[in-house]
Design a protein around this motif. Structure first.
Motif, PDB file in Angstrom:
ATOM      1  N   TYR A  54     -12.348   0.273  -9.934  1.00 62.45           N
ATOM      2  CA  TYR A  54     -12.454   0.113 -11.348  1.00 62.45           C
ATOM      3  C   TYR A  54     -12.502   1.794 -12.385  1.00 62.45           C
ATOM      4  CZ  TYR A  54     -10.713  -4.549  -9.864  1.00 62.45           C
ATOM      5  OH  TYR A  54      -9.718  -5.668  -9.465  1.00 62.45           O
ATOM      6  N   CYS A  55     -12.054   2.271 -12.770  1.00 59.72           N
ATOM      7  CA  CYS A  55     -13.142   3.051 -14.372  1.00 59.72           C
ATOM      8  C   CYS A  55     -12.510   3.063 -15.505  1.00 59.72           C
ATOM      9  CB  CYS A  55     -12.451   4.797 -14.011  1.00 59.72           C
ATOM     10  SG  CYS A  55     -13.424   4.489 -12.013  1.00 59.72           S
ATOM     11  N   ASP A  56     -13.449   3.363 -16.193  1.00 59.65           N
ATOM     12  CA  ASP A  56     -12.994   3.097 -17.937  1.00 59.65           C
ATOM     13  C   ASP A  56     -12.033   3.808 -18.471  1.00 59.65           C
ATOM     14  OD1 ASP A  56     -14.901   0.790 -18.135  1.00 59.65           O
ATOM     15  OD2 ASP A  56     -16.476   1.832 -18.199  1.00 59.65           O
ATOM     16  N   SER A  57     -12.500   4.889 -17.399  1.00 60.52           N
ATOM     17  CA  SER A  57     -11.214   6.326 -18.216  1.00 60.52           C
ATOM     18  C   SER A  57     -11.055   6.964 -17.059  1.00 60.52           C
ATOM     19  CB  SER A  57     -11.687   6.541 -19.489  1.00 60.52           C
ATOM     20  OG  SER A  57     -13.199   7.520 -18.943  1.00 60.52           O
ATOM     21  N   LYS A  58     -10.001   7.761 -16.778  1.00 58.09           N
ATOM     22  CA  LYS A  58     -10.149   8.960 -15.720  1.00 58.09           C
ATOM     23  C   LYS A  58     -10.853  10.173 -15.818  1.00 58.09           C
ATOM     24  CE  LYS A  58      -8.617   8.900 -11.271  1.00 58.09           C
ATOM     25  NZ  LYS A  58      -9.381   7.655 -10.491  1.00 58.09           N
ATOM     26  N   CYS A  59     -11.571  10.200 -14.840  1.00 52.16           N
ATOM     27  CA  CYS A  59     -11.789  11.755 -15.346  1.00 52.16           C
ATOM     28  C   CYS A  59     -10.717  12.950 -14.919  1.00 52.16           C
ATOM     29  CB  CYS A  59     -12.908  12.158 -15.044  1.00 52.16           C
ATOM     30  SG  CYS A  59     -14.056  10.926 -15.139  1.00 52.16           S
TER      31      CYS A  59
ATOM     32  N   ASN B 292     -24.155  19.362 -20.632  1.00 53.34           N
ATOM     33  CA  ASN B 292     -23.239  20.330 -21.617  1.00 53.34           C
ATOM     34  C   ASN B 292     -22.355  18.764 -22.723  1.00 53.34           C
ATOM     35  OD1 ASN B 292     -21.197  21.586 -22.731  1.00 53.34           O
ATOM     36  ND2 ASN B 292     -23.097  23.085 -22.685  1.00 53.34           N
ATOM     37  N   GLU B 293     -22.325  18.590 -23.777  1.00 53.08           N
ATOM     38  CA  GLU B 293     -21.289  17.485 -24.368  1.00 53.08           C
ATOM     39  C   GLU B 293     -19.902  17.904 -24.448  1.00 53.08           C
ATOM     40  OE1 GLU B 293     -23.329  15.971 -27.649  1.00 53.08           O
ATOM     41  OE2 GLU B 293     -22.089  14.858 -27.247  1.00 53.08           O
ATOM     42  N   ASN B 294     -19.757  19.439 -24.701  1.00 53.06           N
ATOM     43  CA  ASN B 294     -18.340  20.413 -24.598  1.00 53.06           C
ATOM     44  C   ASN B 294     -17.442  20.023 -23.533  1.00 53.06           C
ATOM     45  OD1 ASN B 294     -18.208  20.627 -27.647  1.00 53.06           O
ATOM     46  ND2 ASN B 294     -19.042  22.661 -27.001  1.00 53.06           N
ATOM     47  N   LYS B 295     -18.531  20.398 -22.005  1.00 56.83           N
ATOM     48  CA  LYS B 295     -18.218  20.396 -20.747  1.00 56.83           C
ATOM     49  C   LYS B 295     -18.064  19.091 -20.649  1.00 56.83           C
ATOM     50  CE  LYS B 295     -19.597  21.148 -16.111  1.00 56.83           C
ATOM     51  NZ  LYS B 295     -20.047  22.307 -15.197  1.00 56.83           N
ATOM     52  N   LEU B 296     -18.950  17.763 -20.527  1.00 52.96           N
ATOM     53  CA  LEU B 296     -18.220  16.726 -20.194  1.00 52.96           C
ATOM     54  C   LEU B 296     -17.185  15.799 -21.237  1.00 52.96           C
ATOM     55  CD1 LEU B 296     -22.116  14.859 -21.229  1.00 52.96           C
ATOM     56  CD2 LEU B 296     -20.922  15.025 -18.824  1.00 52.96           C
ATOM     57  N   LYS B 297     -16.637  16.037 -22.293  1.00 50.06           N
ATOM     58  CA  LYS B 297     -15.707  16.339 -23.349  1.00 50.06           C
ATOM     59  C   LYS B 297     -14.220  16.634 -22.778  1.00 50.06           C
ATOM     60  CE  LYS B 297     -16.982  15.765 -27.870  1.00 50.06           C
ATOM     61  NZ  LYS B 297     -17.263  16.799 -28.209  1.00 50.06           N
ATOM     62  N   TYR B 298     -14.342  18.507 -22.075  1.00 49.14           N
ATOM     63  CA  TYR B 298     -13.698  18.876 -21.749  1.00 49.14           C
ATOM     64  C   TYR B 298     -12.694  18.068 -19.599  1.00 49.14           C
ATOM     65  CZ  TYR B 298     -14.115  22.365 -24.504  1.00 49.14           C
ATOM     66  OH  TYR B 298     -14.361  22.996 -25.344  1.00 49.14           O
ATOM     67  N   LEU B 299     -14.150  17.426 -19.409  1.00 50.89           N
ATOM     68  CA  LEU B 299     -14.225  16.937 -18.191  1.00 50.89           C
ATOM     69  C   LEU B 299     -13.133  15.293 -18.018  1.00 50.89           C
ATOM     70  CD1 LEU B 299     -17.336  17.588 -16.102  1.00 50.89           C
ATOM     71  CD2 LEU B 299     -14.976  18.889 -15.657  1.00 50.89           C
TER      72      LEU B 299
ATOM     73  N   THR C 199      -4.271  14.817 -10.143  1.00 42.16           N
ATOM     74  CA  THR C 199      -5.381  15.271 -10.931  1.00 42.16           C
ATOM     75  C   THR C 199      -4.766  15.818 -12.477  1.00 42.16           C
ATOM     76  OG1 THR C 199      -6.108  17.005 -10.255  1.00 42.16           O
ATOM     77  CG2 THR C 199      -7.192  15.027 -10.098  1.00 42.16           C
ATOM     78  N   LYS C 200      -4.978  15.729 -13.835  1.00 39.96           N
ATOM     79  CA  LYS C 200      -4.898  15.377 -14.907  1.00 39.96           C
ATOM     80  C   LYS C 200      -4.517  17.486 -14.287  1.00 39.96           C
ATOM     81  CE  LYS C 200      -4.570  15.737 -18.936  1.00 39.96           C
ATOM     82  NZ  LYS C 200      -3.715  14.624 -20.808  1.00 39.96           N
ATOM     83  N   PHE C 201      -6.354  17.635 -14.471  1.00 41.88           N
ATOM     84  CA  PHE C 201      -6.653  19.822 -13.656  1.00 41.88           C
ATOM     85  C   PHE C 201      -5.043  20.608 -12.273  1.00 41.88           C
ATOM     86  CE2 PHE C 201     -11.507  19.381 -14.945  1.00 41.88           C
ATOM     87  CZ  PHE C 201     -11.098  19.285 -16.450  1.00 41.88           C
ATOM     88  N   TYR C 202      -4.395  19.158 -11.918  1.00 38.96           N
ATOM     89  CA  TYR C 202      -4.177  19.892 -10.670  1.00 38.96           C
ATOM     90  C   TYR C 202      -2.572  20.841 -11.885  1.00 38.96           C
ATOM     91  CZ  TYR C 202      -1.112  19.706  -6.299  1.00 38.96           C
ATOM     92  OH  TYR C 202      -0.763  20.699  -5.405  1.00 38.96           O
ATOM     93  N   ASN C 203      -2.282  20.248 -12.699  1.00 35.32           N
ATOM     94  CA  ASN C 203      -1.034  21.926 -13.373  1.00 35.32           C
ATOM     95  C   ASN C 203      -1.966  22.216 -14.157  1.00 35.32           C
ATOM     96  OD1 ASN C 203       0.545  18.716 -13.202  1.00 35.32           O
ATOM     97  ND2 ASN C 203      -0.851  17.699 -14.890  1.00 35.32           N
TER      98      ASN C 203
END
Ligand code: SAM
Ligand code: SF4
Length: 352
Positions: free
Chosen positions: A9-14, A122-129, A195-199
């Motif tokens: 289980y995860c709260d959201s998917k990275c 890093n706040e931004n990097k966390l968001k992008y991930l 994964t999202k990054f696969y695209n």
């Protein structure tokens, strides 16, 4: 003997992560934990586990901190006679869900090691991930874990995301070292299918020098590199057990078990797993496959390879690498001196 338990289980998917986890199945938690219990009973018998013989237990995920400690309790009661005195008992945790209450509950069940998925400060990097926490939440969770008495604390970092610079990573490493940790796992970003990054594979930066930079900076601050991605003043016995190819129970949807020459794969689909946790696929490994695996794992870490596992030709190849100073020979083992060259060294040893 090791034991791994998977919490899917995860709260959201990275955006980078392909580990088996669900963000929309929280209502199945209770049933899932009782299926885990059933599988563990089965595995204790199959692995012929004796009292006082499990050296390490690792609860991973997914996100173990999505499950309240009271739901883990039956599993701990089941396993506790089999755990060695002084066993290393680790749980992974995400900073956003590892509340004080959760940490204390897990500590009281007997956990003595915790590994936080931080990835970056890093706040931004966390968001992008697509991480679900802020840098401050990560710092707070780690400090709480220490003040509640966790003996060993680790954090995970990811590097070679696009835009990662030496400056950004130095900041991540410096902030990590202000915290009461004795271990860091620093993973190079990999682009995984589904994964999202696969695209958008270009989000991975191809920069081998940065990998070396990160490991040097961590080593400089006093941690020993004991595997490509793992550093510490404490070296996880569970990790090292995998790299020695010790037997391990793998319980849960998407876990993998290993016994002598067999791999066991329980169902990955959570609903199917819940229905039948004993529907476990088996794969038999040949002697050659086991040897190859021992060579690759041994060279990626400070475990090395026992000399007498290698045939004459392989020993000649390895001895050549010792002369070339690519390997060291100590206590009848070949030990890699540069983990980043592990795969090349392994292929050289295996060549005819
Ligand atoms: C399976 S996760 C579990 C940890 C926990 N759920 C968390 O994220 O906080 C273990 C670690 O694997 C690493 N990881 C997962 N996917 C990765 C990828 N594609 N590339 C690099 N590291 C990855 C992350 O550092 C993550 O913390
Ligand atoms: S990195 Fe951790 S929190 Fe993120 S999706 Fe993977 S398992 Fe879940």
């Amino acid at each position: 003997m090791l034991c791994y338990i998977h919490i899917p289980y995860c709260d959201s998917k990275c955006h980078y992560c392909s580990f088996n986890s669900y963000t929309d199945k929280f209502d199945t938690r209770k049933l899932y934990m009782s299926s885990l219990y059933q599988q563990l009973i089965f595995e204790i018998e199959r692995f012929n586990v004796k009292e006082n013989s499990i050296d390490t237990l690792f609860i991973g995920g997914g996100t173990p901190s999505t499950i309240m400690p009271n739901l883990y309790k039956p599993i701990f009661e089941l396993l506790s006679p089999y755990l060695k005195d002084g066993a290393e008992i680790t749980t992974e945790a995400n900073p956003n869900s590892a509340t004080k209450e959760w940490l204390l509950g897990m500590k009281n069940l007997g956990m003595n090691r915790i590994s936080f998925g931080v990835q970056s400060f890093n706040e931004n990097k966390l968001k992008y991930l697509n991480r679900a926490h802020s840098p401050e939440q990560a710092e707070e969770a780690i400090k709480n874990a220490r003040s509640l008495g966790f003996e060993h604390i680790s954090l995970d970092l990811i590097y070679n995301y696009q835009g990662d610079t030496e400056e950004l990573l130095i900041d991540d490493i410096n902030r990590a070292f202000t915290l009461p940790i004795d271990h860091i796992s620093a993973y190079e970003l990999t682009i995984e299918p589904k994964t999202k990054f696969y695209n958008t594979p270009e989000v991975k930066q191809e920069d081998d020098d940065l990998a070396i930079f990160v490991s040097n900076e961590i080593i400089k601050r006093g941690f020993t590199q004991y595997e490509i991605s793992n550093f510490g003043i404490y070296q996880s016995r569970h990790n090292k057990g995998y790299w020695k190819l010790q037997n391990y129970i793998g319980a849960g949807a998407g876990a993998v078990g290993f016994l002598e020459d067999r791999r066991y794969y329980p169902e990955t689909d959570i609903d199917k797993y819940i229905k039948n946790p004993l529907d476990i696929r088996e794969e038999i490994l040949t002697k050659d496959e086991i040897l190859t695996e021992k060579i690759f794992l041994g060279l990626r870490s400070n475990i090395g390879i026992e000399q007498n596992l290698l045939d004459i030709k392989m020993q000649e190849n390895a001895d050549f690498l010792v002369q070339e100073k690519k390997l060291e020979f100590k206590n009848n083992r070949y030990i890699n001196v540069d983990f980043f060259l592990a795969d090349e060294v392994a292929l050289f040893i295996l060549k005819d």
